[in-house]
Each structure stands twice: as structure tokens, then as C-alpha cells.
Motif scaffolding. Structure first.
Motif, PDB file in Angstrom:
ATOM      1  N   THR A 282      11.521 -10.426 -11.834  1.00  0.00           N
ATOM      2  CA  THR A 282      12.537 -10.501 -10.836  1.00  0.00           C
ATOM      3  C   THR A 282      13.753  -9.678 -11.019  1.00  0.00           C
ATOM      4  O   THR A 282      14.127  -9.819 -12.492  1.00  0.00           O
ATOM      5  CB  THR A 282      13.052 -11.820 -10.385  1.00  0.00           C
ATOM      6  OG1 THR A 282      13.538 -12.746 -11.343  1.00  0.00           O
ATOM      7  CG2 THR A 282      11.908 -12.650  -9.670  1.00  0.00           C
ATOM      8  N   ASP A 314      15.142 -17.149 -12.099  1.00  0.00           N
ATOM      9  CA  ASP A 314      13.841 -17.257 -12.572  1.00  0.00           C
ATOM     10  C   ASP A 314      12.500 -17.228 -11.683  1.00  0.00           C
ATOM     11  O   ASP A 314      12.679 -17.134 -10.444  1.00  0.00           O
ATOM     12  CB  ASP A 314      13.723 -18.600 -13.177  1.00  0.00           C
ATOM     13  CG  ASP A 314      13.078 -18.787 -14.503  1.00  0.00           C
ATOM     14  OD1 ASP A 314      12.327 -17.836 -14.765  1.00  0.00           O
ATOM     15  OD2 ASP A 314      12.783 -19.928 -15.029  1.00  0.00           O
ATOM     16  N   LEU A 315      11.418 -17.207 -12.198  1.00  0.00           N
ATOM     17  CA  LEU A 315      10.129 -17.083 -11.383  1.00  0.00           C
ATOM     18  C   LEU A 315       9.069 -18.057 -11.956  1.00  0.00           C
ATOM     19  O   LEU A 315       9.002 -18.122 -13.265  1.00  0.00           O
ATOM     20  CB  LEU A 315       9.750 -15.494 -11.448  1.00  0.00           C
ATOM     21  CG  LEU A 315       8.661 -15.135 -10.483  1.00  0.00           C
ATOM     22  CD1 LEU A 315       9.119 -15.314  -9.099  1.00  0.00           C
ATOM     23  CD2 LEU A 315       8.294 -13.684 -10.808  1.00  0.00           C
ATOM     24  N   SER A 326      10.632 -18.478  -6.526  1.00  0.00           N
ATOM     25  CA  SER A 326      12.150 -18.318  -7.464  1.00  0.00           C
ATOM     26  C   SER A 326      13.294 -19.018  -6.681  1.00  0.00           C
ATOM     27  O   SER A 326      13.146 -19.689  -5.528  1.00  0.00           O
ATOM     28  CB  SER A 326      12.210 -16.780  -7.372  1.00  0.00           C
ATOM     29  OG  SER A 326      13.503 -16.362  -8.100  1.00  0.00           O
TER      30      SER A 326
END
Length: 348
Positions: A282, A314-315, A326
């Protein structure tokens, strides 16, 4: 050799046990993540956002917080992980998401359990346990918490230049009403059990632990660390093989964990997920413009622009949903959102 390493600190076992006992004497004490799960006061709201172009062209579903958390100028969402494949579902009935936040002013950092099935969530303050002259206590853990990872019984929290901190999910403690401990309004705390401290050889630039993910692409699972950096900074990704017994980075004979490192990342990346050898990253493009998702392998990424909301962080890959999840950070534009993996092919 990469010239980088991690050194594991001793566990804060005595401090945690003393704190748990003190809270239990007042009617609180150790409950763990599973014990906290029924007690989630916050309500989630399903949303499509004001306009699809604002939410992102690839977003399949999105949820938002209660108004106070959605607008809060102090607490900012950052990391996200899931209880998938940790055994939580077997004990609780279904999996949950966990997000992290950092406080710009007072508070330090915290996590939130997010139960999409029940549309509920609750916050837990991250703390460092102390034991002074036999008196247990704690202080807020002050880290950016840009990435988190729940693997087995451990929850790891990224700490940028320090490395990362590790808590045991069974150590969630309930703080009873009227307790003398300062919790900044939180009913639960999670003490850090030990830390993985970053180090480097002379002449090697310190690795920034900006975000974390678990790579299950083969039988040899690995912890993958990524760096957030401007165009002029490094964008390294480091892979630490995990010990199948402990779920922690494998230690060499000298007691240090040594990663494989590559510098083929992307500038201003906020999070990473690895699925079957493919990486998903991302990237934020500011508080007004939707963010991007990069898909592929280091050195050969395909960009999907306008794919996700402004300020993505974050992912995490949640296999049972078929989606990458996310969170976005900016006040009034805060969502927990999902993108179907099938909608992000690596090749045109």
C-alpha cells in the motif's frame, strides 16, 4: 551476509505476573484476547463512503469506527493483522482483525480487537511492565506501531529504529474501575513480554521496522519487514525465517537472528502482504487523494492507482475472506477496508 540482525531481550515474566496478581486482587487481572472478545463496547458501521472515488476503486467493503474514534485528533490507526491460523477461531468461534494506533500526544500506542461478525470493537493499551521495589506497574509503550503481526500466541508490534516488541495474547489484563493505574481511558492493557532489538554491522544503515507481515508462501514461514522511506531513502525488505516450534525468528549460534535483505521496494510504502510468492504493497498519496496498491515481486511491481482510500496504512491477507485488509489513518476518513485479491492481478 546482510549486516543486519535482531537480538532478543529477556522476558518480563516477573513484572507481568506481579501486575496480573495486583489487578486480580482488585477484581481484574488476566483474561487474554479470547476472554476480552465478548466485551467490545465500540460499534462498527458498514459504509460506502461519500463517493466511490474517495473510498477507492478497488474497495470491496468498508467499515468505520464510532464518531469519537473516527474524528480523534490524538489517536491514529496504523497496523492491521488477523487471528486467522492462530487457533483463535477454534476457541472463539470466528476470527477477528486487530489494528494498532499511535497517540500524537498522550497515550503511547494501543491495539483494537475488531469483530466484523458482531460489528463490535474494543481498545487495549500497550504497556511496558515495571516492578519497582516489589511494586508492579506499567508505562505506556511509545512507538509508532506502523505494523503488527499476530502469529501463534505472539503479537508483534513494529517499533521503527528499535526493531519490534512482542506480547503474548494471553497476557491481556482487565483493569477494574477505580484502579490507581493510569490507562488513558482504556479498560484493558497488554504488557510487552520481550523485544527484538535491531542491530547492524559497522557501515551498514540501520533497518527501519516500519511494517511487518507473515509470508506463508512455502513450508518455511518467514517474517517480512519493510521500510517506509522517501525517494531518497532505502526501501529494503528483510526476511527472517521463523522457528516452527516457537514461531519466532530463528537464532544463529551467537544468539542473533539474521535476515535476507533486498532493496527493491517502493517509496512511501505503508504496508505489505505476501501471498503465494506475490507481494502486495500500500502507498499513501496524502490525505486528499486515494492511495495505490502495488502488486508483483521486488523490482517488478504493477501499480493500481486510485485503488484504496486516502491515507492507507498496513496490510494483511485474510485467506478465509479472499481479501487483503487495510486501515486508513486521517480523521473523518478512517476506514477498515477490504480489496479482493482476484481484483489485483500481478500481470495485465
Amino acid at each position: 551476509m546482510s549486516g543486519l540482525h535482531l537480538t532478543r531481550t529477556a522476558e518480563n515474566s516477573d513484572e507481568i505476573e506481579a501486575l496480573a496478581a495486583a489487578l486480580a486482587a482488585d477484581g481484574g487481572g488476566r483474561v487474554g484476547m479470547a476472554g476480552m472478545a465478548p466485551d467490545l463496547p465500540g460499534r462498527l458501521r458498514r459504509t460506502l463512503a461519500p463517493h466511490p472515488r474517495l473510498l477507492g476503486l478497488k474497495v470491496a467493503q468498508a467499515w468505520t469506527w464510532e464518531a469519537a474514534d473516527r474524528r480523534d485528533p490524538n489517536w491514529y490507526p496504523q497496523g492491521i493483522t488477523t487471528s486467522a491460523l492462530t487457533g483463535f477461531r477454534e476457541r472463539h468461534g470466528h476470527d477477528v482483525l486487530v489494528t494498532s494506533w499511535y497517540a500524537r500526544k498522550a497515550g503511547g500506542s494501543r491495539i483494537s480487537m475488531v469483530d466484523l461478525a458482531r460489528r463490535r470493537y474494543g481498545h487495549v493499551l500497550l504497556v511496558y511492565p515495571t516492578l519497582d521495589d516489589g511494586r508492579p506497574g506499567f508505562r505506556p509503550l511509545k512507538v509508532h506501531a506502523g505494523g503488527i503481526l499476530w502469529r501463534g500466541d505472539h503479537l508483534h508490534v513494529a517499533a521503527t529504529g528499535v526493531g519490534f516488541h512482542s506480547a503474548h495474547v494471553g497476557d491481556v489484563l482487565r483493569v477494574p474501575a477505580g484502579s490507581p493505574y493510569r490507562t488513558f481511558g482504556h479498560r484493558y492493557v497488554l504488557p510487552i513480554r520481550f523485544s527484538q532489538v535491531s542491530g547492524q554491522d559497522e557501515g551498514v544503515e540501520r533497518l527501519r521496522y516500519s511494517f511487518l507481515t507473515l509470508d506463508r508462501s512455502d513450508d518455511r514461514q518467514a517474517l517480512v519487514v519493510g521500510e517506509y522511506g522517501s525517494a531518497r531513502q532505502t526501501h529494503r525488505m528483510a526476511r527472517y525465517p521463523l522457528d516452527p516450534e516457537t514461531g519466532l525468528p530463528v537464532l544463529a549460534d551467537d544468539g542473533r537472528a539474521v535476515p535476507e535483505v533486498g532493496d527493491h521496494g517502493v517509496a512511501r510504502v505503508q504496508g505489505i502482504a505476501a501471498v503465494d510468492g506475490t507481494y502486495y504493497l500500500t502507498r499513501s498519496r496524502g490525505p486528499q487523494r486515494p492511495g495505490s496498491v502495488y502488486v508483483g515481486r521486488p523490482g517488478a511491481f504493477r501499480e493500481y492507482r486510485w485503488a484504496i482510500p486516502p491515507g492507507p496504512e498496513d496490510l494483511v491477507w485474510w485467506p478465509e475472506t479472499g481479501c487483503l485488509w487495510s486501515v486508513s489513518e486521517h480523521p473523518r476518513r478512517r476506514w477498515i477496508f477490504a480489496v479482493r485479491r482476484d481484483d489485483l492481478p500481478a500481470q495485465p
